[in-house]
Design a protein around this motif. Structure first.
Motif, short mmCIF file in Angstrom:
data_model
loop_
_atom_site.label_atom_id
_atom_site.label_comp_id
_atom_site.label_asym_id
_atom_site.label_seq_id
_atom_site.Cartn_x
_atom_site.Cartn_y
_atom_site.Cartn_z
N LEU A 52 0.79 -1.23 0.00
CA LEU A 52 0.00 0.00 0.00
C LEU A 52 0.82 1.28 0.00
N LEU A 53 2.11 1.18 0.37
CA LEU A 53 2.89 2.40 0.52
C LEU A 53 4.21 2.39 -0.25
N GLY A 54 4.43 1.35 -1.05
CA GLY A 54 5.48 1.38 -2.06
C GLY A 54 6.92 1.17 -1.65
N THR A 55 7.18 0.59 -0.47
CA THR A 55 8.59 0.34 -0.16
C THR A 55 9.11 -0.77 -1.08
N ARG A 56 10.40 -0.69 -1.41
CA ARG A 56 10.99 -1.61 -2.38
C ARG A 56 12.18 -2.37 -1.83
N GLU A 57 12.67 -2.01 -0.64
CA GLU A 57 13.80 -2.69 -0.01
C GLU A 57 13.55 -2.71 1.49
N TRP A 58 13.99 -3.83 2.12
CA TRP A 58 13.79 -3.97 3.56
C TRP A 58 15.09 -4.34 4.24
N PHE A 59 15.26 -3.87 5.46
CA PHE A 59 16.41 -4.19 6.30
C PHE A 59 15.94 -4.87 7.57
N VAL A 60 16.62 -5.93 7.98
CA VAL A 60 16.43 -6.55 9.29
C VAL A 60 17.69 -6.22 10.07
N ILE A 61 17.53 -5.50 11.19
CA ILE A 61 18.68 -5.05 11.97
C ILE A 61 18.49 -5.44 13.44
N HIS A 62 19.25 -6.43 13.88
CA HIS A 62 19.30 -6.79 15.29
C HIS A 62 20.49 -6.04 15.91
N HIS A 63 20.83 -6.32 17.16
CA HIS A 63 21.93 -5.56 17.77
C HIS A 63 22.65 -6.37 18.84
N THR A 64 23.88 -5.95 19.10
CA THR A 64 24.67 -6.57 20.16
C THR A 64 24.06 -6.24 21.52
N ASP A 65 24.40 -7.04 22.53
CA ASP A 65 23.96 -6.81 23.90
C ASP A 65 22.44 -6.69 24.00
N CYS A 66 21.74 -7.56 23.28
CA CYS A 66 20.27 -7.52 23.25
C CYS A 66 19.69 -8.27 24.44
N GLY A 67 18.71 -7.68 25.06
CA GLY A 67 18.03 -8.31 26.18
C GLY A 67 17.37 -9.63 25.82
N MET A 68 17.04 -9.82 24.54
CA MET A 68 16.38 -11.06 24.11
C MET A 68 17.33 -12.25 24.18
N GLN A 69 18.61 -11.99 24.44
CA GLN A 69 19.59 -13.06 24.61
C GLN A 69 19.73 -13.47 26.07
N THR A 70 19.04 -12.79 26.97
CA THR A 70 19.23 -13.04 28.40
C THR A 70 18.22 -14.00 29.01
N ILE A 77 16.66 -14.95 21.48
CA ILE A 77 17.81 -15.01 20.58
C ILE A 77 18.97 -15.72 21.28
N LYS A 78 19.55 -16.71 20.60
CA LYS A 78 20.77 -17.36 21.10
C LYS A 78 22.00 -16.76 20.44
N ASP A 79 21.91 -16.50 19.14
CA ASP A 79 23.04 -16.01 18.34
C ASP A 79 22.50 -14.94 17.39
N GLN A 80 23.10 -13.75 17.45
CA GLN A 80 22.59 -12.63 16.66
C GLN A 80 22.62 -12.90 15.14
N ALA A 81 23.76 -13.34 14.63
CA ALA A 81 23.85 -13.58 13.18
C ALA A 81 22.85 -14.64 12.74
N GLU A 82 22.70 -15.66 13.56
CA GLU A 82 21.74 -16.72 13.25
C GLU A 82 20.30 -16.19 13.26
N SER A 83 19.97 -15.35 14.22
CA SER A 83 18.60 -14.82 14.30
C SER A 83 18.30 -13.86 13.16
N VAL A 84 19.28 -13.05 12.76
CA VAL A 84 19.08 -12.16 11.62
C VAL A 84 18.82 -12.99 10.36
N THR A 85 19.64 -14.00 10.15
CA THR A 85 19.48 -14.86 8.97
C THR A 85 18.13 -15.56 9.02
N GLU A 86 17.77 -16.09 10.16
CA GLU A 86 16.47 -16.77 10.32
C GLU A 86 15.32 -15.83 9.97
#
Length: 192
Positions: free
Chosen positions: A79-97, A141-150
């Motif tokens: 509906l709003l025309g975006t053409r590219e998407w980014f998935v950005i997680h981060h270091t020291d994330c609380g979801m890993q705790t 999240i157990k591993d940031q790179a793995e979760s981004v890829t997933e």
């Protein structure tokens, strides 16, 4: 009124005094969207060079490709025309705790805020609690790179996501402010 409520309303009065963005169009001007974490240390406008009206920013705990995040991305495109998407997680994330089991256990004992120390998570108070947390996948999240890829793979393989939208995968480093590409995620998010 609470101190925080007063501060927010005061800041808004100052912001709206010279507000000149009322004519921005609804579709994002740079035609892209970012899915990222709700962590207060992340400022997508600063780390991605955004101004009001540039891009959609979808935030949740962990920046995960939940059903609701995908719903937002599909609306962003359809509906709003975006053409590219980014998935950005981060270091020291609380979801890993914590894990799903830890969260369910904490909620079953008390709905009050928990605390964490070197030995793990603890409830500060006794009940009431609820077992309803057992029916939620908390997307920890157990591993940031793995979760981004997933998450990139989940988005790209979703039946409502067109194949011609590239999805890029990154980890934001909270210590340096840098975006670090996750090559496996970006490879999975390429347009065929």
């Amino acid at each position: 009124m609470s101190k925080i409520l007063n501060e927010v309303l005061s800041a808004n009065r100052g912001y709206s005094t010279d507000f000149d963005k009322g004519d921005l169009p609804m579709p994002p001007g740079r035609r892209f969207a970012i899915l990222t974490c709700m962590d207060a240390r992340l400022d997508p406008a600063k780390y991605a060079g955004l101004s009001e009206g540039d891009a959609h920013v979808i935030r949740n705990a962990g920046g995960r490709a939940s059903d609701d995040a995908i719903r937002s991305l599909v609306i962003s495109y359809k509906l709003l025309g975006t053409r590219e998407w980014f998935v950005i997680h981060h270091t020291d994330c609380g979801m890993q705790t914590f894990t799903n089991d830890i969260m369910c256990d904490l909620l079953s004992k008390s709905l009050k805020s928990a605390s964490v120390d070197s030995s793990g998570w603890h409830d500060c108070c006794e009940g009431p609690g609820s077992t309803d947390g057992k029916f939620i996948n908390w997307l920890t999240i157990k591993d940031q790179a793995e979760s981004v890829t997933e998450d990139v793979v989940r988005i790209k393989s979703h039946p409502l996501v067109p194949a011609d939208i590239p999805v890029y995968g990154f980890i934001y480093d909270v210590k340096s402010g840098q975006l670090i590409e996750v090559p496996a995620a970006t490879a999975a998010g390429r347009v065929a």
